[in-house]
Design an enzyme around this catalytic site. Structure first.
Site, PDB file in Angstrom:
ATOM      1  N   ARG A   1     -34.699   2.130  -4.161  1.00 37.70           N
ATOM      2  CA  ARG A   1     -33.618   2.124  -5.165  1.00 37.70           C
ATOM      3  C   ARG A   1     -32.920   3.484  -5.195  1.00 37.70           C
ATOM      4  O   ARG A   1     -31.692   3.567  -5.246  1.00 37.70           O
ATOM      5  CB  ARG A   1     -34.189   1.777  -6.544  1.00 37.70           C
ATOM      6  CG  ARG A   1     -34.585   0.315  -6.644  1.00 37.70           C
ATOM      7  CD  ARG A   1     -35.341  -0.035  -7.912  1.00 37.70           C
ATOM      8  NE  ARG A   1     -35.585  -1.478  -7.951  1.00 37.70           N
ATOM      9  CZ  ARG A   1     -36.576  -2.063  -8.598  1.00 37.70           C
ATOM     10  NH1 ARG A   1     -37.452  -1.339  -9.286  1.00 37.70           N
ATOM     11  NH2 ARG A   1     -36.709  -3.379  -8.569  1.00 37.70           N
TER      12      ARG A   1
ATOM     13  N   HIS B   1     -45.699   3.487 -10.581  1.00 34.90           N
ATOM     14  CA  HIS B   1     -44.649   2.477 -10.390  1.00 34.90           C
ATOM     15  C   HIS B   1     -44.331   1.955 -11.774  1.00 34.90           C
ATOM     16  O   HIS B   1     -45.007   1.080 -12.301  1.00 34.90           O
ATOM     17  CB  HIS B   1     -45.130   1.339  -9.484  1.00 34.90           C
ATOM     18  CG  HIS B   1     -44.184   0.166  -9.504  1.00 34.90           C
ATOM     19  ND1 HIS B   1     -42.891   0.245  -9.063  1.00 34.90           N
ATOM     20  CD2 HIS B   1     -44.334  -1.111  -9.970  1.00 34.90           C
ATOM     21  CE1 HIS B   1     -42.285  -0.917  -9.228  1.00 34.90           C
ATOM     22  NE2 HIS B   1     -43.145  -1.768  -9.790  1.00 34.90           N
TER      23      HIS B   1
ATOM     24  N   ASP C   1     -52.085 -20.326  -5.249  1.00 32.63           N
ATOM     25  CA  ASP C   1     -51.648 -20.089  -6.632  1.00 32.63           C
ATOM     26  C   ASP C   1     -52.501 -20.967  -7.544  1.00 32.63           C
ATOM     27  O   ASP C   1     -52.958 -22.039  -7.130  1.00 32.63           O
ATOM     28  CB  ASP C   1     -50.157 -20.437  -6.798  1.00 32.63           C
ATOM     29  CG  ASP C   1     -49.558 -19.833  -8.064  1.00 32.63           C
ATOM     30  OD1 ASP C   1     -48.744 -18.903  -7.945  1.00 32.63           O
ATOM     31  OD2 ASP C   1     -49.913 -20.288  -9.182  1.00 32.63           O
TER      32      ASP C   1
ATOM     33  N   THR D   1     -48.959  -6.952  -7.877  1.00 35.14           N
ATOM     34  CA  THR D   1     -48.966  -7.301  -9.302  1.00 35.14           C
ATOM     35  C   THR D   1     -48.840  -6.049 -10.176  1.00 35.14           C
ATOM     36  O   THR D   1     -49.415  -5.009  -9.871  1.00 35.14           O
ATOM     37  CB  THR D   1     -50.298  -8.027  -9.630  1.00 35.14           C
ATOM     38  OG1 THR D   1     -50.344  -9.226  -8.855  1.00 35.14           O
ATOM     39  CG2 THR D   1     -50.419  -8.362 -11.110  1.00 35.14           C
ATOM     40  N   ASN D   2     -48.101  -6.179 -11.278  1.00 33.36           N
ATOM     41  CA  ASN D   2     -47.938  -5.074 -12.236  1.00 33.36           C
ATOM     42  C   ASN D   2     -48.928  -5.164 -13.389  1.00 33.36           C
ATOM     43  O   ASN D   2     -49.406  -6.257 -13.682  1.00 33.36           O
ATOM     44  CB  ASN D   2     -46.510  -5.116 -12.802  1.00 33.36           C
ATOM     45  CG  ASN D   2     -45.538  -4.408 -11.879  1.00 33.36           C
ATOM     46  OD1 ASN D   2     -45.847  -3.355 -11.340  1.00 33.36           O
ATOM     47  ND2 ASN D   2     -44.364  -4.990 -11.703  1.00 33.36           N
TER      48      ASN D   2
ATOM     49  N   ALA E   1     -47.621 -17.575  -5.919  1.00 38.11           N
ATOM     50  CA  ALA E   1     -46.559 -18.220  -5.124  1.00 38.11           C
ATOM     51  C   ALA E   1     -45.270 -18.389  -5.924  1.00 38.11           C
ATOM     52  O   ALA E   1     -44.467 -19.264  -5.628  1.00 38.11           O
ATOM     53  CB  ALA E   1     -47.056 -19.585  -4.638  1.00 38.11           C
TER      54      ALA E   1
ATOM     55  N   GLY F   1     -44.150 -13.977  -4.716  1.00 39.44           N
ATOM     56  CA  GLY F   1     -44.911 -14.529  -3.575  1.00 39.44           C
ATOM     57  C   GLY F   1     -44.029 -15.340  -2.642  1.00 39.44           C
ATOM     58  O   GLY F   1     -44.128 -15.223  -1.413  1.00 39.44           O
TER      59      GLY F   1
ATOM     60  N   ASN G   1     -41.990 -16.182  -8.030  1.00 37.28           N
ATOM     61  CA  ASN G   1     -40.786 -15.478  -7.557  1.00 37.28           C
ATOM     62  C   ASN G   1     -41.101 -14.475  -6.450  1.00 37.28           C
ATOM     63  O   ASN G   1     -40.438 -14.441  -5.410  1.00 37.28           O
ATOM     64  CB  ASN G   1     -40.140 -14.727  -8.725  1.00 37.28           C
ATOM     65  CG  ASN G   1     -39.848 -15.645  -9.883  1.00 37.28           C
ATOM     66  OD1 ASN G   1     -39.216 -16.682  -9.707  1.00 37.28           O
ATOM     67  ND2 ASN G   1     -40.321 -15.287 -11.070  1.00 37.28           N
TER      68      ASN G   1
HETATM   69  P1  NAD Z   1     -44.476 -15.132 -12.287  1.00 36.96           P
HETATM   70  O1  NAD Z   1     -44.938 -15.012 -13.689  1.00 36.96           O
HETATM   71  O2  NAD Z   1     -43.216 -15.891 -12.027  1.00 36.96           O
HETATM   72  O3  NAD Z   1     -45.607 -15.791 -11.391  1.00 36.96           O
HETATM   73  C1  NAD Z   1     -46.939 -15.431 -11.464  1.00 36.96           C
HETATM   74  C2  NAD Z   1     -47.705 -16.447 -10.629  1.00 36.96           C
HETATM   75  O4  NAD Z   1     -49.076 -16.049 -10.607  1.00 36.96           O
HETATM   76  C3  NAD Z   1     -47.659 -17.872 -11.200  1.00 36.96           C
HETATM   77  O5  NAD Z   1     -47.248 -18.773 -10.183  1.00 36.96           O
HETATM   78  C4  NAD Z   1     -49.087 -18.136 -11.641  1.00 36.96           C
HETATM   79  O6  NAD Z   1     -49.478 -19.490 -11.510  1.00 36.96           O
HETATM   80  C5  NAD Z   1     -49.852 -17.238 -10.669  1.00 36.96           C
HETATM   81  N1  NAD Z   1     -51.199 -16.891 -11.132  1.00 36.96           N
HETATM   82  C6  NAD Z   1     -51.593 -16.420 -12.347  1.00 36.96           C
HETATM   83  N2  NAD Z   1     -52.917 -16.208 -12.352  1.00 36.96           N
HETATM   84  C7  NAD Z   1     -53.381 -16.526 -11.121  1.00 36.96           C
HETATM   85  C8  NAD Z   1     -54.659 -16.514 -10.505  1.00 36.96           C
HETATM   86  N3  NAD Z   1     -55.749 -16.117 -11.167  1.00 36.96           N
HETATM   87  N4  NAD Z   1     -54.758 -16.916  -9.221  1.00 36.96           N
HETATM   88  C9  NAD Z   1     -53.677 -17.326  -8.538  1.00 36.96           C
HETATM   89  N5  NAD Z   1     -52.435 -17.363  -9.064  1.00 36.96           N
HETATM   90  C10 NAD Z   1     -52.292 -16.967 -10.341  1.00 36.96           C
HETATM   91  O7  NAD Z   1     -44.346 -13.640 -11.705  1.00 36.96           O
HETATM   92  P2  NAD Z   1     -43.468 -13.084 -10.477  1.00 36.96           P
HETATM   93  O8  NAD Z   1     -42.075 -12.858 -10.944  1.00 36.96           O
HETATM   94  O9  NAD Z   1     -43.723 -13.879  -9.243  1.00 36.96           O
HETATM   95  O10 NAD Z   1     -44.156 -11.639 -10.329  1.00 36.96           O
HETATM   96  C11 NAD Z   1     -45.496 -11.559  -9.898  1.00 36.96           C
HETATM   97  C12 NAD Z   1     -46.057 -10.163 -10.166  1.00 36.96           C
HETATM   98  O11 NAD Z   1     -45.397  -9.208  -9.324  1.00 36.96           O
HETATM   99  C13 NAD Z   1     -45.830  -9.666 -11.611  1.00 36.96           C
HETATM  100  O12 NAD Z   1     -46.963  -8.977 -12.083  1.00 36.96           O
HETATM  101  C14 NAD Z   1     -44.649  -8.719 -11.459  1.00 36.96           C
HETATM  102  O13 NAD Z   1     -44.559  -7.764 -12.495  1.00 36.96           O
HETATM  103  C15 NAD Z   1     -44.986  -8.099 -10.118  1.00 36.96           C
HETATM  104  N6  NAD Z   1     -43.913  -7.389  -9.438  1.00 36.96           N
HETATM  105  C16 NAD Z   1     -44.258  -6.213  -8.850  1.00 36.96           C
HETATM  106  C17 NAD Z   1     -43.295  -5.467  -8.197  1.00 36.96           C
HETATM  107  C18 NAD Z   1     -43.702  -4.162  -7.562  1.00 36.96           C
HETATM  108  O14 NAD Z   1     -42.844  -3.359  -7.163  1.00 36.96           O
HETATM  109  N7  NAD Z   1     -44.980  -3.883  -7.450  1.00 36.96           N
HETATM  110  C19 NAD Z   1     -41.981  -5.932  -8.119  1.00 36.96           C
HETATM  111  C20 NAD Z   1     -41.672  -7.153  -8.711  1.00 36.96           C
HETATM  112  C21 NAD Z   1     -42.659  -7.880  -9.382  1.00 36.96           C
END
Ligand code: NAD
Length: 315
Positions: free
Chosen positions: A156, A180, A36, A124-125, A12, A16, A14
């Site tokens: 993009r 990706h 989360d 997730t990445n 939840a 989510g 940035n």
């Molecule tokens: P962030 O670090 O701000 O947030 C991650 C969240 O995950 C946190 O709120 C944390 O509490 C939660 N979390 C961690 N482990 C957990 C679990 N086991 N169960 C539930 N929640 C859990 O990251 P963000 O900026 O929100 O980015 C999230 C993911 O999305 C990253 O891996 C990022 O690289 C990826 N992302 C992917 C793309 C894409 O194109 N696929 C684009 C942007 C970001």
């Protein structure tokens, strides 16, 4: 019984929360549950978004924080949990492989206690590593797991070309394929603008200012890190990608988009997940397309496969 309009978002922060807000704005759900590890964050985001549903511009969506039990009747589950690359860190999503594949394992263990029927959209990445882990280790129906993959790079790419030719990016067709991440590449042989092939574009648009393919290829990869260094994270583009996928599923659109899933012999590749054009509808990913690539593009796809396989082996 499955509620097709129920979406569970896991993670939840940035990404989510941006997806939550776009889904509510676009009225793509009847119920949204937010989960989360940080339960307060999930509760706060859900409460905030729920207040917006009182406005005439919103539908009466039931937005709430939840638990994994919410997956039981969900139509779609979106996984965004786990850390991202931070500003100043090594610009390579693959450094997240170990940490985030563990997180994918713990999340899938919970999800599969409640359902094997929901569509799962992985975000997730490193995206292809995460998609491969959840698609191959949990006996979940393969067609119901999809990673957003290079759809974001494709958005993009369209924007970059659209800026060059002063045209609507939605007129630009063609794919970014592969990982990706840093080895994503434009399959230039698939690109056209409103049916006009690339080699005729400069003439068609009366342009003396030729596109620099290498500069565009570099920008597609670099721009993600630029955004992270500028604002701290990326979330708006990926939230739109998520909504595009949800719309295809909800409306059974049979849309062809580049998306990630385990390769099953396409281009001679197996045991790795990458983005190639695939068809998405209510049933899930129902078809994958081995579009014709040049020898050079094939080599780039194999390089992407090597890169993701190495990361998979490391975790
Ligand atoms: P962030 O670090 O701000 O947030 C991650 C969240 O995950 C946190 O709120 C944390 O509490 C939660 N979390 C961690 N482990 C957990 C679990 N086991 N169960 C539930 N929640 C859990 O990251 P963000 O900026 O929100 O980015 C999230 C993911 O999305 C990253 O891996 C990022 O690289 C990826 N992302 C992917 C793309 C894409 O194109 N696929 C684009 C942007 C970001």
């Amino acid at each position: 019984m499955i509620k097709r309009g129920k979406v569970v978002i896991i993670g939840a922060s940035n990404v989510g929360s941006a997806i939550l807000n776009k889904i509510t704005d676009f009225q793509l759900a009847s119920e949204i549950a937010l989960i989360d590890l940080n339960a307060d964050k999930a509760k706060g985001e859900a409460l905030d978004a729920s207040h917006a549903t009182s406005c005439i511009y919103s539908t009466n969506i039931n937005v709430h924080s939840g638990t994994y039990a919410d997956c039981k009747d969900a139509g779609i589950i979106i996984i965004t949990a786990g850390p991202s690359i931070r500003p100043g860190e090594t610009p390579d999503r693959l450094i997240l492989a170990k940490t985030n594949s563990k997180i994918m394992g713990s999340i899938m263990t919970e999800i599969t206690k409640y359902t094997k029927e929901a569509m799962i959209i992985a975000i997730t990445n490193p995206l292809d590593v995460a998609t491969h882990c959840i698609a191959t280790k949990f006996d979940y129906p393969r067609e119901k797991i999809v990673g957003t993959g290079t759809m974001l790079e494709t958005f993009r790419f369209r924007r970059i070309l659209a800026n060059h030719y002063h045209v609507d990016p939605k007129n630009i067709h063609g794919y970014i394929l592969g990982e990706h991440g840093n080895s994503a590449f434009p399959a230039w042989s698939t690109v056209n603008i409103a049916g006009m092939p690339l080699e005729h574009l400069d003439d068609c648009f009366n342009f003396s200012d030729k596109i620099e393919r290498k500069a565009i290829e570099d920008e597609i990869v670099q721009v993600a890190y630029d955004i992270i260094n500028l604002k701290g994270w990326t979330n708006t583009g990926i939230a739109m990608v998520a909504c595009r996928f949800i719309k295809s599923i909800l409306y059974d659109e049979h849309t062809i988009l580049p998306m990630s899933a385990p390769l099953e012999g396409e281009y001679g590749l197996t045991d790795v997940s990458l983005s190639i054009p695939r068809m998405l509808c209510a049933e899930g990913v129902v078809k994958s397309f081995e579009v014709k690539l040049t020898d050079e593009e094939r080599k780039l796809l194999y390089a992407s496969a090597d890169s993701v396989r190495k990361a998979l082996a490391s975790c």
